[in-house]
Write an enzyme that holds these catalytic residues in place. Sequence first.
Site, short mmCIF file in Angstrom:
data_model
loop_
_atom_site.label_atom_id
_atom_site.label_comp_id
_atom_site.label_asym_id
_atom_site.label_seq_id
_atom_site.Cartn_x
_atom_site.Cartn_y
_atom_site.Cartn_z
N ASN A 204 0.79 -1.07 -0.08
CA ASN A 204 0.09 -0.01 -0.05
C ASN A 204 0.81 1.08 0.05
OD1 ASN A 204 0.36 0.85 2.69
ND2 ASN A 204 -0.20 -1.30 3.08
N ASP A 273 -4.51 -6.89 4.80
CA ASP A 273 -5.39 -7.70 5.63
C ASP A 273 -5.39 -8.94 5.13
OD1 ASP A 273 -6.71 -5.58 6.88
OD2 ASP A 273 -7.68 -4.92 5.42
N LYS A 283 9.55 -16.83 -10.44
CA LYS A 283 8.55 -15.62 -10.83
C LYS A 283 7.78 -16.33 -11.79
CE LYS A 283 9.19 -12.06 -14.41
NZ LYS A 283 9.55 -11.59 -15.55
N PHE A 318 -5.15 2.87 14.69
CA PHE A 318 -5.50 3.93 13.42
C PHE A 318 -6.40 3.34 12.60
CE2 PHE A 318 -2.39 7.51 13.08
CZ PHE A 318 -1.40 7.21 14.16
N LYS A 332 -14.75 0.78 14.36
CA LYS A 332 -13.64 0.13 14.59
C LYS A 332 -13.15 0.13 16.38
CE LYS A 332 -8.79 -0.42 13.22
NZ LYS A 332 -7.97 -0.05 12.02
#
Length: 389
Positions: A204, A273, A283, A318, A332
């Site tokens: 991310n 997640d 590969k 967070f 949350k």
Amino acid sequence: MNIHGKKILLGITGGIAAYKACELLRILQKRGAEVRVVMTREAAKFVGETTFAALSNFPVYVETATADSKPFQHIDYPRWADIYIVAPCSATSLARFAIGTGEEPVSLCFLAMQGEKWVVPAMNSVMYKAAAVQRNLETLKSWGVKVIEPACGYLACGEEGMGKFPEPLDIADAIEFSGSKTQTLLISIGRTEEEIDPVRYISNRSSGKTGAAIAREFLRNGWRVIAVCGKMEATLPKQCEIVPVQSAESMNKAVLKMQPQANVIVHCAAVADYSPKTASSQKIKNSKTVKNLELKENPNILKNTIKNKAKNQKIIAFALETENSLKNAQKKLKESNADILIVNTPTSGKGGFNKDTVEFGFLTPKKLNTTLTHNTKEALASTLLELIK
Ligand SMILES: Cc1cc2nc3c(=O)[nH]c(=O)nc-3n(C[C@H](O)[C@H](O)[C@H](O)COP(=O)(O)O)c2cc1C
């Protein structure tokens, strides 16, 4: 020690690294300190006093007893200061400090200074290892003077070795992040990488900047900081104890292992997640062989630490949201049982990934409502520390 608002007297002696004191002065100012300068006559041959007078916006104390100088500068300058830093400190000046002579401004101020004293020796490596220099350093240390060891590397004289003036940023960090560490922060920072094959991964956009700002804020306020770090663009000061990890699985293991040492745990890392069910050892050659990437759920690190939470340990979560921020954050917080939840919206166009600012808000079980503010990541960090206090 938080140097914001502190009065720092910077002593400069005759060494080739005198020019690096200009940068050190600027860094100390940028961190909120007021700086005045005292120099030896020899130092002024390397960098003129005009430069330091301009940078500090104050007269430099470089001559004793001239017709136009104020008569008690050697008392006034140290009395004004909270901290006295001599950087670079020459072998000659070290000897003066250890013997107690005051034949020029820097050593006179050293004698007259009652507050905290730091020296940063810098010289040729043979000089640095000389018995007299080492003895003088030991003498100063035994009096409580703080010594920042020189770095090892390529010296101005063309030789390699110990004696190099450390990077000014490292000197400022060493001073700012000194102090007895009575409480421990465990923080996860950066992003995880979940391997698909040896060249590809799922990750991310987290840069680690918010986590780094929090780590610095706690260090500055006397905390020990253990940072479990994934990949990140931000850099952490050397005073952090860094545990490098890659995947969510390895971050989970490292955080749980360190948890018993922590008074506060901040889950700042952006953890994937899901990860590929199996990572190919070679590969994957072309897209035809993988039509669907099979995923498995990663460990929920926040949940796991809450399960193992010790009495009086505080856990901070967070929530990164791109829509329905407050509603999602409230959910949350309730589901996780965290002590504080920091909601942030890095895609709102107000700061965000790899920027110095972000839009954020704080929620606690007693205060489930918040309005998001756009501010620096440093401001987020200091609000968090205040809340924890
Ligand atoms: C080009 C040059 C570079 C020097 N660099 C250093 C140095 O890095 N460290 C040091 O201890 N002395 C160094 N010296 C020697 C000092 O300048 C000398 O010992 C001087 O007396 C120091 O005086 P002060 O402590 O009053 O400034 C250097 C001298 C010259 C000429």
